[in-house]
Every structure is written in C-alpha cells, then in structure tokens.
Design a protein around this motif. Structure first.
Motif, PDB file in Angstrom:
ATOM      1  N   ARG A   7      26.229   0.963  29.142  1.00 23.39           N
ATOM      2  CA  ARG A   7      26.695  -0.421  28.981  1.00 23.39           C
ATOM      3  C   ARG A   7      27.599  -0.748  30.170  1.00 23.39           C
ATOM      4  O   ARG A   7      28.351   0.110  30.621  1.00 23.39           O
ATOM      5  N   LEU A   8      27.531  -1.989  30.627  1.00 22.68           N
ATOM      6  CA  LEU A   8      28.288  -2.333  31.829  1.00 22.68           C
ATOM      7  C   LEU A   8      28.520  -3.829  31.893  1.00 22.68           C
ATOM      8  O   LEU A   8      27.635  -4.627  31.583  1.00 22.68           O
ATOM      9  N   ALA A   9      29.735  -4.220  32.284  1.00 22.76           N
ATOM     10  CA  ALA A   9      30.048  -5.619  32.587  1.00 22.76           C
ATOM     11  C   ALA A   9      30.862  -5.640  33.874  1.00 22.76           C
ATOM     12  O   ALA A   9      31.832  -4.889  34.013  1.00 22.76           O
ATOM     13  N   VAL A  10      30.455  -6.493  34.827  1.00 23.33           N
ATOM     14  CA  VAL A  10      31.140  -6.594  36.120  1.00 23.33           C
ATOM     15  C   VAL A  10      31.492  -8.055  36.358  1.00 23.33           C
ATOM     16  O   VAL A  10      30.627  -8.933  36.291  1.00 23.33           O
ATOM     17  N   ALA A  11      32.754  -8.335  36.642  1.00 19.51           N
ATOM     18  CA  ALA A  11      33.214  -9.701  36.895  1.00 19.51           C
ATOM     19  C   ALA A  11      33.533  -9.881  38.371  1.00 19.51           C
ATOM     20  O   ALA A  11      34.363  -9.152  38.931  1.00 19.51           O
ATOM     21  N   ASP A  12      32.852 -10.860  38.992  1.00 23.86           N
ATOM     22  CA  ASP A  12      33.131 -11.241  40.386  1.00 23.86           C
ATOM     23  C   ASP A  12      33.090 -10.054  41.350  1.00 23.86           C
ATOM     24  O   ASP A  12      33.759 -10.065  42.391  1.00 23.86           O
ATOM     25  N   ARG A  13      32.331  -9.020  40.999  1.00 20.52           N
ATOM     26  CA  ARG A  13      32.205  -7.820  41.829  1.00 20.52           C
ATOM     27  C   ARG A  13      33.558  -7.207  42.189  1.00 20.52           C
ATOM     28  O   ARG A  13      33.702  -6.547  43.218  1.00 20.52           O
ATOM     29  N   SER A  14      34.573  -7.467  41.351  1.00 10.14           N
ATOM     30  CA  SER A  14      35.909  -6.950  41.641  1.00 10.14           C
ATOM     31  C   SER A  14      36.475  -6.102  40.515  1.00 10.14           C
ATOM     32  O   SER A  14      37.435  -5.356  40.721  1.00 10.14           O
ATOM     33  N   VAL A  15      35.901  -6.204  39.325  1.00 17.57           N
ATOM     34  CA  VAL A  15      36.368  -5.396  38.200  1.00 17.57           C
ATOM     35  C   VAL A  15      35.187  -5.142  37.270  1.00 17.57           C
ATOM     36  O   VAL A  15      34.347  -6.016  37.070  1.00 17.57           O
ATOM     37  N   ALA A  16      35.118  -3.925  36.720  1.00 14.11           N
ATOM     38  CA  ALA A  16      34.012  -3.549  35.846  1.00 14.11           C
ATOM     39  C   ALA A  16      34.552  -2.852  34.607  1.00 14.11           C
ATOM     40  O   ALA A  16      35.592  -2.192  34.644  1.00 14.11           O
ATOM     41  N   VAL A  17      33.821  -3.003  33.499  1.00 16.45           N
ATOM     42  CA  VAL A  17      34.116  -2.289  32.258  1.00 16.45           C
ATOM     43  C   VAL A  17      32.873  -1.493  31.885  1.00 16.45           C
ATOM     44  O   VAL A  17      31.767  -2.049  31.829  1.00 16.45           O
ATOM     45  N   PHE A  18      33.054  -0.197  31.630  1.00 19.90           N
ATOM     46  CA  PHE A  18      31.925   0.665  31.275  1.00 19.90           C
ATOM     47  C   PHE A  18      32.436   1.815  30.416  1.00 19.90           C
ATOM     48  O   PHE A  18      33.631   2.142  30.436  1.00 19.90           O
ATOM     49  N   PRO A  19      31.555   2.461  29.630  1.00 26.00           N
ATOM     50  CA  PRO A  19      32.015   3.500  28.708  1.00 26.00           C
ATOM     51  C   PRO A  19      32.322   4.816  29.415  1.00 26.00           C
ATOM     52  O   PRO A  19      31.617   5.224  30.332  1.00 26.00           O
ATOM     53  N   LEU A  20      33.396   5.446  28.978  1.00 26.37           N
ATOM     54  CA  LEU A  20      33.657   6.835  29.364  1.00 26.37           C
ATOM     55  C   LEU A  20      33.103   7.764  28.288  1.00 26.37           C
ATOM     56  O   LEU A  20      32.457   8.763  28.582  1.00 26.37           O
ATOM     57  N   VAL A  21      33.372   7.410  27.041  1.00 23.29           N
ATOM     58  CA  VAL A  21      32.809   8.113  25.895  1.00 23.29           C
ATOM     59  C   VAL A  21      32.261   7.048  24.961  1.00 23.29           C
ATOM     60  O   VAL A  21      33.009   6.182  24.504  1.00 23.29           O
ATOM     61  N   ALA A  22      30.974   7.083  24.690  1.00 24.01           N
ATOM     62  CA  ALA A  22      30.352   6.029  23.889  1.00 24.01           C
ATOM     63  C   ALA A  22      30.782   6.129  22.441  1.00 24.01           C
ATOM     64  O   ALA A  22      30.891   7.222  21.881  1.00 24.01           O
ATOM     65  N   GLY A  23      31.036   4.986  21.819  1.00 24.82           N
ATOM     66  CA  GLY A  23      31.307   4.937  20.396  1.00 24.82           C
ATOM     67  C   GLY A  23      30.003   4.831  19.630  1.00 24.82           C
ATOM     68  O   GLY A  23      28.915   4.801  20.200  1.00 24.82           O
ATOM     69  N   GLY A  24      30.110   4.748  18.332  1.00 23.86           N
ATOM     70  CA  GLY A  24      28.908   4.660  17.520  1.00 23.86           C
ATOM     71  C   GLY A  24      28.284   3.285  17.562  1.00 23.86           C
ATOM     72  O   GLY A  24      28.892   2.317  17.997  1.00 23.86           O
ATOM     73  N   PRO A  25      27.033   3.164  17.096  1.00 27.97           N
ATOM     74  CA  PRO A  25      26.319   1.877  17.096  1.00 27.97           C
ATOM     75  C   PRO A  25      26.813   0.952  15.994  1.00 27.97           C
ATOM     76  O   PRO A  25      27.466   1.363  15.043  1.00 27.97           O
ATOM     77  N   HIS A  26      26.457  -0.325  16.136  1.00 23.24           N
ATOM     78  CA  HIS A  26      26.729  -1.342  15.118  1.00 23.24           C
ATOM     79  C   HIS A  26      28.194  -1.399  14.720  1.00 23.24           C
ATOM     80  O   HIS A  26      28.535  -1.547  13.550  1.00 23.24           O
ATOM     81  N   GLY A  27      29.085  -1.291  15.694  1.00 26.81           N
ATOM     82  CA  GLY A  27      30.499  -1.417  15.379  1.00 26.81           C
ATOM     83  C   GLY A  27      31.040  -0.265  14.573  1.00 26.81           C
ATOM     84  O   GLY A  27      31.921  -0.433  13.736  1.00 26.81           O
ATOM     85  N   SER A  28      30.533   0.925  14.790  1.00 25.78           N
ATOM     86  CA  SER A  28      30.993   2.110  14.077  1.00 25.78           C
ATOM     87  C   SER A  28      32.494   2.281  14.250  1.00 25.78           C
ATOM     88  O   SER A  28      33.046   1.991  15.302  1.00 25.78           O
TER      89      SER A  28
END
Length: 334
Positions: free
Chosen positions: A201-222
C-alpha cells in the motif's frame, strides 16, 4: 504603537500626533505639553523632520508643522510591506534549508513511524488536505485504515485541482462497494489504472512525502495495529516514486463506458475466445517462455509468434506484454 511598521518610534509617533492635532507648535509648546526636556524635544523633532514627517519655519522661534499623513506615512508603509514580503521569502528559504540540513543529520526528520489505524487515517487525510499538485496511490484489496468510499479528502482535493493517479490491484474490485467507489472517483477526475497485483500500500503527496506500511495490519480494519511510515525527501522516497512509475507504465487504463460502468480506457469489452493456437501461445508467453522457444515448441516461425502476440495485444488494447497477461486473465482467455 501603531506606526512602528512605518519606521516611526513610539516617542516620534506621540509628537507627530500632537502636531497633527494642533496644526503647528513651537519646540517650547511641545516640550511643555509632552513633559519632555528641551534636549529630548529637539532630538525627536529633528528626527521627525529628517523622516519627512514635519517641517519648520526659519524664524525664531521655529514653528513646526506636520507633513500630511498620506504623503509622509503611506510611502513608508509600502516600503515596509515590500521589505516584509522579501523577509518572508528569505525566511521560507532559510526554513527549508534548515530542514534539509536537519534531515541529513537526523534520520527522525526523514522517517516517522505511525502506529495504529486511527493515526494512519489522520495522516492520510492530512497529506491529502495539504497536497497542491498530485497524489499517487497503490490501492490493494482489503482495507486497513480507510474503508472504500470514506476518503472524502480525495474529492475535495480533486475539486481544487490536485491530480490523482491511482493504481488498483485486481483483487481490490472484489471488495464490497469498491467498483462503485472507483467509478465515482473516475467521474470526479481521478486517473485510474489496474494491475494484477501490487507489492504494498502506498500514498505519495506532491512527490515530497509518502506513507507506506512497515508492518501490515490485518484486513478489513482488523484491530491488529498496522505500523506504517511517513517518509520525506530522501533516496527512499525516490525509490518509492520510481516503483509507482514502473507499475503505472505497465498498468491498464480504466475509464467509464457508455453504461456508466468501469471498463478499459479504449472501450474494449469481453472478447471472443482465442483460437486453440493463440491460447497455447499465450499460455507459454505468460509462463515466461521466450519467443524463440515458443516458436520451436509450436512449429511456427519466430516472426509468426511475434505477429500473433501483437495481434492479441491490439485485440486486448494492451501496450505491453504484462498488460496482455492481465487482460487475458480478465477476459478468460486462459
């Protein structure tokens, strides 16, 4: 005092106001009214004259008059405003320079660890609200923090001109309500593409900041706490953007067809089944067999193999062989 922005000290402002209300006065009159010594009064009046805020007669005793405020103060205020604008620009440059220096010397300035679904949701909303140019997304199946259809920040950002490029993996469309929400995003201006699988999973804003998982959580809002990272300008951020660009290049564009449903951007719908020859050729291609080996196994020339592959790509609206494999899976060709 109110006129400090124009370079007028509080004591100068007090005497200037006195002159404005009286119209004219001698040094002795002003000293008496202001309860100042003659020397202090002489010094302040001399400063007002030098700044163009007052004039005086040549006779004895000298009579001081105020300069019109619009002529004496407005140019000084404009100059101060221009200087303040320049100071703001320089301050912004210095702030950014300071942050760059801190990022080079302190890893904590480059990468921030975010723990928990709620903290992740807040961070995703914040970077979208702050975005000014472009958002890049990897959307995998089974949400962790933000259920499909709850990302109101995307529509707000699209409305103010932020470009969204979103990659969806195939399994994402199996989530309840996912297809309808993607259609709504595309209608609002989102540029969407699809791939068979995404690595994270990945989100990048304005090519200056990104959010991505280090350790994935469970599915469906676990309730299992996801551990994610927010990373700023760095080689790691550059690598994440390059990963997005690589997947984007090979992805299948999505659009809305005449029925209001999601479809490939070229409008191609499900096609007829392939011939037995093309089906066998395609299965070997997807398995990773080289063109030369396919030609040998099928008793065809290499040129014929390439011509048939090109024909299937055109039929599927695929630009690359990876896109052809994805389309073949969707169309039931294999």
């Amino acid at each position: 005092m109110a006129l400090e922005a124009a370079g007028v000290s509080p004591e100068e402002e007090s005497l200037y106001q006195m002159l404005v209300t009286s119209g004219r006065a001698t040094r002795e009159d002003i000293a008496e009214r202001a309860r100042l010594t003659d020397a202090e009064t002489e010094r302040i009046l001399g400063s007002l004259v030098s700044k163009g805020l007052a004039t005086h007669t040549d006779g004895t005793p000298r009579v001081f008059r105020p300069a019109p405020p619009e002529a004496a103060l407005l140019p000084r205020l404009k100059h101060s405003a221009d200087a303040l604008d320049l100071a703001r620009v320089e301050a912004a440059r210095l702030i950014e320079s300071y942050r760059e220096t801190m990022r080079r010397h302190d890893a904590g300035q480059l990468l921030e660890v975010i723990t928990g679904a709620e903290a992740l949701r807040q961070q995703l909303r914040q970077i979208q609200s702050s975005a000014r140019h472009e958002m890049l997304w990897f959307c995998k199946a089974q949400y962790v923090a933000m259920p499909s259809g709850t990302n109101a920040e995307e529509f707000e950002a699209l409305a103010r001109g932020v470009r969204y490029r979103v990659l969806y993996e195939k399994a994402f469309f199996d989530d309840e309500g996912a297809l309808e929400n993607v259609v709504a995003g595309v209608r609002a201006g989102e540029v969407a593409r699809a791939v068979p699988h995404l690595p994270l999973r990945l989100a990048v804003a304005d090519r200056s900041v990104a959010v991505f998982p280090l350790v994935a959580g469970g599915p469906h809002g676990s309730p299992e706490e996801p551990t994610t990272a927010l990373v700023r300008d760095s080689n790691l951020l550059a690598a994440l953007i390059a990963l997005f660009d690589c997947y984007w290049e090979d992805a299948v564009p999505l659009d809305i067809d005449g029925t209001g449903m999601l479809a490939e951007a070229d409008g191609a719908g499900p096609a007829d089944s392939l011939s037995a020859t093309d089906r066998k050729l395609l299965s070997l291609l997807v398995a990773g067999v080289a063109d030369k080996a396919i030609a040998s196994q099928m008793g065809l020339s290499r040129r014929t193999v390439q011509r048939r592959i090109q024909g299937m790509m055109e039929r599927a609206g695929a630009v690359t062989r990876m896109q052809l494999a994805w389309q073949a899976s969707r169309r039931g060709w294999l």
